[in-house]
Design an enzyme around this catalytic site. Structure first.
Site, mmCIF file in Angstrom:
data_model
loop_
_atom_site.group_PDB
_atom_site.id
_atom_site.type_symbol
_atom_site.label_atom_id
_atom_site.label_comp_id
_atom_site.label_asym_id
_atom_site.label_seq_id
_atom_site.Cartn_x
_atom_site.Cartn_y
_atom_site.Cartn_z
ATOM 1 N N GLY A 49 -64.193 -43.143 22.588
ATOM 2 C CA GLY A 49 -63.191 -43.760 21.715
ATOM 3 C C GLY A 49 -63.723 -44.951 20.943
ATOM 4 O O GLY A 49 -64.599 -45.665 21.429
ATOM 5 N N CYS A 109 -72.445 -53.135 21.419
ATOM 6 C CA CYS A 109 -72.287 -53.974 20.236
ATOM 7 C C CYS A 109 -72.261 -55.435 20.687
ATOM 8 O O CYS A 109 -71.302 -56.173 20.448
ATOM 9 C CB CYS A 109 -71.006 -53.608 19.487
ATOM 10 S SG CYS A 109 -70.880 -54.441 17.887
#
Length: 550
Positions: A365, A486
């Protein structure tokens, strides 16, 4: 960016420019008004018996709907919506009605207040507010700049407001505090004339905390006495004695984040400053032209953009709303940072011996990387299994991969070996885009830097190790696993990867990730892992490690 403003005019209660602390010496009703609405503790006590909706600010956007309706009940509909909602002061014939706060500034205030009051996300609430208000073009761009800029600079703005007000910013009533942040941002970081920023913000305060207008006027006028650099020189610690503290206030990041960036950059404070500067810039929108469905050069011509610098699928957009593009609507492209494209493509193109038809995205997701991997799998005759633990995010993955050879599983990626659809030793290529602090995307999520805390790390890093260990179990012998975050925080990157490889119970080799990225790409370090950076590569700060199960 220059925004709409009104001609210079006297501000009610305006006093000669001076420090807001002097305002505390003013007698009578005005001082009581300042304290009542400018001091959070007193304000909270006085509002304790108000109904919940009124205590929150009345309507969903924080204006006092009940008072507005009473003031404007006999006014025509359009005028009532324009005036009452945005704070015009209308009290019969005692004095002329004041003009409403202009719409872009009001929308920016509402978005900022929603972020702080409701823990909302600016990238979700602001577009909805712009659509509801019918703002487009320059007005929408101005509201967006004010919202994101104010949220990015909140830490430094708060320190400046504290100094100018002579009281801790946390003691100021939240609606007034958000208005002061918005006004200070305009004064210090835009080309809006100081008098227009002060005047419009005082009008705004009049609608959200009426008796604090004099206090707000004094604070804002004090802020106009210095430019941004002069304020930093006044409030920030000396760079020579406290470089982390100086950079944190100069570039509006929490100290712990500045420290983590500096560590990841080898202690280079000059490069750390360049990264922080880039974090405060408005990031470009990147599209991913899906392989086999769109050519990036043709797509760039179609959308008026330019092909990306590094990813073979990237297109840079000049602006606008990417969701309105036909290529995005019909599934030929999707919005995805170029760094995310690069790390997914690195896994897909890494040399692999043996079969290559079973791919796995273990944390799929909301579906950006699954969309790219699914398109690549379609070209190469492979099939992707996309796993997502959150049901609503699994639905997003299904939408993002519609028409591609992708099977979406609503499951926990750590259940490899326990779920018959996630057998051990089965997959040829596995991606672990692990949940993380998101420190690498602060330029896109301006409120995140103030929400994340060091205390978030232990639970996240434990989850990252568990997911990476599960991914290594899922890979067949000789198969590849790409670990991606990230975030450049060394605990979420190097520490997590080395600990998971050490604890997994079978042999693991690190693959040098640098040759898997475009030739000539600068600043990739010594390997075998790669850290991308906004200030070096124009991407989010993506980390990539590629491992081969022995």
């Amino acid at each position: 960016m220059t925004g709409p403003s009104r001609p210079d005019r006297p501000v009610e209660g305006e006093r000669p420019r001076g420090h807001a602390r002097e305002h505390a010496d003013r007698p009578g009703a005005e001082r009581r008004g300042d304290d009542r609405f400018g001091d959070r503790e007193r304000g909270d006590r006085q509002r304790a018996d108000r109904p919940a909706a009124d205590r929150r600010g009345g309507d969903r956007f924080g204006g006092d709907r009940e008072r507005a309706d009473r003031r404007g009940g006999d006014r025509p509909g359009a005028d009532r919506r324009g005036g009452d909602r945005f704070g015009a002061d209308r009290r019969g014939g005692r004095r002329p009605a004041r003009p409403a706060v202009d719409l872009p500034r009001q929308i920016a205030y509402e978005a900022i207040a929603a972020v702080h009051r409701d823990d909302a996300y600016a990238n979700l609430v602001l577009p909805a507010m712009l659509r509801e208000a019918g703002l487009t073009g320059r007005d929408a761009a101005f509201a967006t700049e004010l919202t994101y800029g104010t949220l990015r600079h909140t830490g430094t703005l708060d320190a400046i407001v504290t100094d100018a007000a002579g009281r801790d910013v946390q003691r100021i009533d939240p609606p007034v505090r958000d208005a002061l942040r918005l006004g200070a941002y305009q004064i210090l970081h835009t080309r809006v004339p100081a008098h227009a920023a002060v005047s419009s913000t005082v009008d705004l305060v009049r609608s959200v905390g009426p008796a604090a207008t004099g206090f707000a006027n004094a604070v804002l006028r004090e802020i106009t006495s210095r430019d941004a650099d002069a304020w930093v020189a006044k409030i920030a610690p000396a760079e020579e004695t406290d470089p982390i503290g100086h950079l944190a206030l100069a570039y509006s990041h929490p100290q712990w984040i500045v420290r983590s960036f500096a560590e990841a950059l080898g202690g280079d404070m000059g490069e750390t400053a360049r990264l922080l500067i880039e974090d405060n810039e408005r990031p470009p929108v990147h599209l991913c032209a899906r392989p086999g469905l769109a050519d990036p050069v043709v797509l760039a011509d179609e959308v008026g953009g330019a092909p990306g610098a590094f990813s073979p699928y990237a297109v840079y957009l000049p602006g606008g709303a990417p969701g309105d593009l036909p290529a995005v609507a019909d599934g030929r492209a999707h919005v995805q940072d170029e760094g995310s494209q690069l790390v997914a493509d690195a896994l897909a193109t890494a040399p692999l011996d043996g079969p290559d038809g079973r791919w796995l995205d273990l944390c799929a997701g909301p579906g950006g990387k699954s969309g790219l991997l699914g398109a690549l799998a379609a070209v190469r005759g492979a099939r992707l299994t996309a796993v997502e633990v959150a049901e609503h995010r699994a639905r997003l993955v299904e939408q993002a991969t519609r028409g591609l050879p992708v099977t979406v599983l609503h499951a926990d990626g750590r259940d490899v070996g326990g779920d018959p659809k996630l057998p051990e030793g089965h997959f040829d290529r596995v991606l672990v885009d692990a949940p993380c602090t998101g420190l690498g995307a602060l330029r896109r999520r301006p409120e995140a830097r103030w929400r994340r805390q060091p205390s978030d790390l232990p639970a996240l890093t434990r989850l990252q190790r568990e997911l990476l260990t599960a991914a290594l179990r899922a890979a067949r012998p000789g198969g590849l696993v790409a670990y991606v975050t990230c975030s450049p925080h060394v605990v979420e990157t190097h520490v997590t990867v080395t600990e998971a490889a050490r604890r997994c119970g079978f042999g693991v080799d690190f693959v040098d990730a640098r040759p898997l990225l475009p030739a000539g790409m600068p600043g990739l370090g010594d390997g075998p892992t790669v850290q991308l950076w906004p200030h070096r590569h124009g991407t989010d700060a993506m980390f990539l490690a590629v491992l081969r199960r022995v």
